[in-house]
Design a protein around this motif. Structure first.
Motif, PDB file in Angstrom:
ATOM      1  N   ASP A 161       0.805  -1.238  -0.136  1.00  0.00           N
ATOM      2  CA  ASP A 161       0.140   0.010   0.065  1.00  0.00           C
ATOM      3  C   ASP A 161       0.882   1.091  -0.149  1.00  0.00           C
ATOM      4  O   ASP A 161       2.104   1.296   0.418  1.00  0.00           O
ATOM      5  N   ASN A 162       0.105   2.368  -0.320  1.00  0.00           N
ATOM      6  CA  ASN A 162       1.153   3.579  -0.313  1.00  0.00           C
ATOM      7  C   ASN A 162       1.987   3.453  -1.222  1.00  0.00           C
ATOM      8  O   ASN A 162       3.227   4.215  -1.002  1.00  0.00           O
ATOM      9  N   GLY A 163       1.833   2.886  -2.605  1.00  0.00           N
ATOM     10  CA  GLY A 163       3.015   2.786  -3.571  1.00  0.00           C
ATOM     11  C   GLY A 163       3.437   4.014  -4.075  1.00  0.00           C
ATOM     12  O   GLY A 163       4.607   4.189  -4.790  1.00  0.00           O
ATOM     13  N   HIS A 164       2.564   5.181  -3.909  1.00  0.00           N
ATOM     14  CA  HIS A 164       2.989   6.556  -4.618  1.00  0.00           C
ATOM     15  C   HIS A 164       4.369   6.997  -3.661  1.00  0.00           C
ATOM     16  O   HIS A 164       4.917   7.652  -4.376  1.00  0.00           O
ATOM     17  N   LEU A 165       4.736   6.545  -2.691  1.00  0.00           N
ATOM     18  CA  LEU A 165       5.855   6.805  -1.984  1.00  0.00           C
ATOM     19  C   LEU A 165       7.124   6.137  -2.904  1.00  0.00           C
ATOM     20  O   LEU A 165       8.197   6.456  -2.458  1.00  0.00           O
ATOM     21  N   LEU A 166       6.850   5.332  -3.585  1.00  0.00           N
ATOM     22  CA  LEU A 166       8.129   4.919  -4.592  1.00  0.00           C
ATOM     23  C   LEU A 166       8.793   5.626  -5.445  1.00  0.00           C
ATOM     24  O   LEU A 166       9.687   5.837  -5.722  1.00  0.00           O
ATOM     25  N   TYR A 167       7.730   6.757  -5.749  1.00  0.00           N
ATOM     26  CA  TYR A 167       8.060   7.842  -6.916  1.00  0.00           C
ATOM     27  C   TYR A 167       8.546   8.827  -5.916  1.00  0.00           C
ATOM     28  O   TYR A 167       8.194   9.422  -5.225  1.00  0.00           O
ATOM     29  N   CYS A 168       9.663   9.415  -6.600  1.00  0.00           N
ATOM     30  CA  CYS A 168      10.600  10.701  -6.217  1.00  0.00           C
ATOM     31  C   CYS A 168      11.374  11.222  -7.118  1.00  0.00           C
ATOM     32  O   CYS A 168      12.445  10.388  -7.527  1.00  0.00           O
ATOM     33  N   ARG A 169      11.469  12.447  -7.142  1.00  0.00           N
ATOM     34  CA  ARG A 169      12.350  13.181  -7.936  1.00  0.00           C
ATOM     35  C   ARG A 169      13.753  13.486  -7.140  1.00  0.00           C
ATOM     36  O   ARG A 169      13.925  15.030  -7.264  1.00  0.00           O
ATOM     37  N   THR A 170      14.341  12.654  -6.755  1.00  0.00           N
ATOM     38  CA  THR A 170      15.464  12.991  -5.845  1.00  0.00           C
ATOM     39  C   THR A 170      16.524  12.338  -6.268  1.00  0.00           C
ATOM     40  O   THR A 170      16.446  10.981  -6.803  1.00  0.00           O
ATOM     41  N   MET A 171      17.778  12.594  -6.119  1.00  0.00           N
ATOM     42  CA  MET A 171      18.908  11.863  -6.258  1.00  0.00           C
ATOM     43  C   MET A 171      18.794  10.329  -5.606  1.00  0.00           C
ATOM     44  O   MET A 171      18.543  10.298  -4.353  1.00  0.00           O
TER      45      MET A 171
ATOM     46  N   ARG B 177      12.938  21.526  -1.678  1.00  0.00           N
ATOM     47  CA  ARG B 177      14.164  22.085  -1.988  1.00  0.00           C
ATOM     48  C   ARG B 177      14.876  21.413  -3.202  1.00  0.00           C
ATOM     49  O   ARG B 177      15.430  22.019  -4.103  1.00  0.00           O
ATOM     50  N   THR B 178      15.052  20.291  -3.022  1.00  0.00           N
ATOM     51  CA  THR B 178      15.865  19.261  -4.105  1.00  0.00           C
ATOM     52  C   THR B 178      14.953  19.338  -5.348  1.00  0.00           C
ATOM     53  O   THR B 178      15.907  19.551  -6.235  1.00  0.00           O
ATOM     54  N   ILE B 179      13.824  19.117  -5.468  1.00  0.00           N
ATOM     55  CA  ILE B 179      13.154  19.115  -6.501  1.00  0.00           C
ATOM     56  C   ILE B 179      13.139  20.248  -7.404  1.00  0.00           C
ATOM     57  O   ILE B 179      13.201  20.151  -8.463  1.00  0.00           O
ATOM     58  N   PHE B 180      12.991  21.223  -6.486  1.00  0.00           N
ATOM     59  CA  PHE B 180      12.848  22.554  -7.334  1.00  0.00           C
ATOM     60  C   PHE B 180      14.031  23.683  -7.143  1.00  0.00           C
ATOM     61  O   PHE B 180      14.239  24.422  -7.902  1.00  0.00           O
ATOM     62  N   ARG B 181      15.103  22.819  -6.811  1.00  0.00           N
ATOM     63  CA  ARG B 181      16.509  23.564  -6.836  1.00  0.00           C
ATOM     64  C   ARG B 181      16.397  24.945  -6.196  1.00  0.00           C
ATOM     65  O   ARG B 181      16.917  25.955  -6.851  1.00  0.00           O
ATOM     66  N   CYS B 182      15.799  25.295  -5.103  1.00  0.00           N
ATOM     67  CA  CYS B 182      15.816  26.540  -4.533  1.00  0.00           C
ATOM     68  C   CYS B 182      16.351  26.450  -3.054  1.00  0.00           C
ATOM     69  O   CYS B 182      16.684  25.298  -2.523  1.00  0.00           O
ATOM     70  N   SER B 183      16.367  27.613  -2.533  1.00  0.00           N
ATOM     71  CA  SER B 183      16.977  27.458  -1.114  1.00  0.00           C
ATOM     72  C   SER B 183      16.063  27.004   0.090  1.00  0.00           C
ATOM     73  O   SER B 183      14.728  26.923  -0.328  1.00  0.00           O
ATOM     74  N   ARG B 184      16.352  26.447   1.066  1.00  0.00           N
ATOM     75  CA  ARG B 184      15.690  26.049   2.017  1.00  0.00           C
ATOM     76  C   ARG B 184      14.594  26.857   2.514  1.00  0.00           C
ATOM     77  O   ARG B 184      13.367  26.420   2.632  1.00  0.00           O
ATOM     78  N   GLU B 185      14.894  28.200   2.775  1.00  0.00           N
ATOM     79  CA  GLU B 185      14.119  29.268   3.174  1.00  0.00           C
ATOM     80  C   GLU B 185      12.679  29.345   2.075  1.00  0.00           C
ATOM     81  O   GLU B 185      11.848  29.587   2.449  1.00  0.00           O
ATOM     82  N   GLU B 186      13.315  29.145   0.984  1.00  0.00           N
ATOM     83  CA  GLU B 186      12.103  29.439  -0.268  1.00  0.00           C
ATOM     84  C   GLU B 186      11.268  28.416  -0.192  1.00  0.00           C
ATOM     85  O   GLU B 186       9.819  28.564  -0.305  1.00  0.00           O
TER      86      GLU B 186
END
Length: 379
Positions: free
Chosen positions: A152-162, A324-333
């Motif tokens: 269940d919750n197979g959507h957690l397998l997808y991620c746009r991170t390294m 932050r990783t997906i959008f390549r922005c600062s943590r504050e943003e």
């Protein structure tokens, strides 16, 4: 005037955020037994409140019969968030039978690398120690008695991170390499499945995909009536039909309630419970169905906010660092974007190990996803 209207919209929408919803119902003095019966938590196997899905359950049962006869397969079960996917997967235990071992596995986190995947699958297989390699894990799983693994919750397998690509590939490789002995059933939310299919061609490895839609009007009628009856709470008005639980006032409003909720159970429960009032004299319930909630706030969002909602919808939830990783922005943003959407009552926030996980407000997820789809931010 515009500011006043915006505040009113946010005030209305905030009532469905998880930390406010329960308080809202208690302020309306709704009986605890009623709230428990209309819970939006997944239903366990054999729960009498589970309705419909006969065709989909039959397809799974047929696939299990083929598996028992030696025909291997992997099955994907997909649907929009809130359609009852987890409840459906839990009912499959009754379809497995006494001769098979049923293993319901709920993904609670996102595997970030190969090590995470090995640890996760080892836990699902009940191994005391995580496997050291993919080959070792496959060999060990193939030595187990035949099992039905429901993920269940197979959507957690997808991620746009390294590292996520390798984690997904290993997860899939283990399933494919052990399907001759074990039946794998993967439950995945619709938009994540589309991404997994588009990017990783996941559909090529599955024999069948069972799709769950929202409830039909007759199913919603049955669902509401059954839960109301099980709650033991009566209405002030008398019933004209002995075999019905819903009062005439709501029976006439059912088409409106169905239109407002689009057949989404938790949203229907939200409108329904929000329409109930306790009569102070006899402590029974009266009904006053309100108007549709105003989602015009979605039209005022900027591009970055809409893309953020889209990625949260696909991933199921995002932390600040993942955003932050997906959008390549600062943590504050990232923090600013996610917190603003949370304050606008479009996101919920869960604290896990002191880390904030942002997700679409579940009750509104279908409305938000439909808007994002229509405006080409979600596919």
């Amino acid at each position: 005037t515009e500011q006043t209207e915006t505040i009113k919209v946010l005030t209305d929408l905030c009532l469905a955020q998880s930390e406010r919803r329960e308080r809202h119902y208690k302020e309306n003095a709704l009986p605890e037994t009623l709230l428990q019966t209309f819970t939006v938590e997944p239903l366990s196997a054999g729960d009498a409140r589970f309705v419909g899905r006969e065709e989909q359950l039959s397809r799974i049962s047929s696939a299990l019969e083929l598996w028992r006869a030696g025909h291997s397969s992997m099955i994907a079960v997909t649907g929009l968030q809130g359609c009852g996917l987890s409840s459906f997967l839990r009912q499959l235990e009754q379809s497995v039978g006494s001769n098979d071992t049923f293993r319901y596995c709920n993904l609670t986190g996102r595997p970030r690398d190969i090590s995470d995947t090995l640890h996760m699958l080892s836990k699902f297989a009940d191994f005391e120690q995580p496997a050291n390699s993919v080959e070792e894990l496959i060999e060990s799983i193939n030595e187990l008695p035949p099992r039905v693994f429901v993920i269940d919750n197979g959507h957690l397998l997808y991620c746009r991170t390294m590292g996520a690509y390798a984690a997904i590939r290993v997860f899939g490789a283990v399933m494919v390499a052990t399907q001759q002995r074990h039946q794998w059933i993967l439950g995945c939310e619709e938009y994540a499945w589309r991404r997994l299919t588009y990017i990783y061609h996941a559909d090529r490895y599955f024999t069948d995909r069972v799709e769950l839609g929202m409830l039909s009007m007759s199913e919603l009628d049955e669902c509401l009536a059954l839960r109301q009856q099980m709650s033991g709470v009566e209405f002030s008005s008398k019933m004209d039909k002995s075999d019905r639980v819903l009062p005439d006032e709501l029976e006439s409003e059912l088409p409106t309630l169905y239109k407002l909720s689009n057949g989404k159970p938790d949203l229907a429960f939200f409108y329904y419970l929000g329409s109930l009032q306790v009569d102070p004299e006899n402590k029974q319930l009266d009904i006053k169905l309100g108007s549709a909630l105003d989602f015009s706030v979605l039209k005022k969002l900027i591009r970055e906010e809409l893309f953020t909602l889209a990625e949260v919808a696909v991933h199921g939830s995002l932390t600040i660092d993942e955003h932050r990783t997906i959008f390549r922005c600062s943590r504050e943003e990232s923090w600013l974007l996610l917190e603003r959407l949370y304050q606008q009552c479009l996101l919920d926030k869960d604290e896990v190990d002191e880390i904030s996980h942002y997700r679409l407000v579940p009750v509104y997820s279908e409305v938000i996803s439909r808007f994002l789809n229509n405006t080409n931010y979600l596919y």
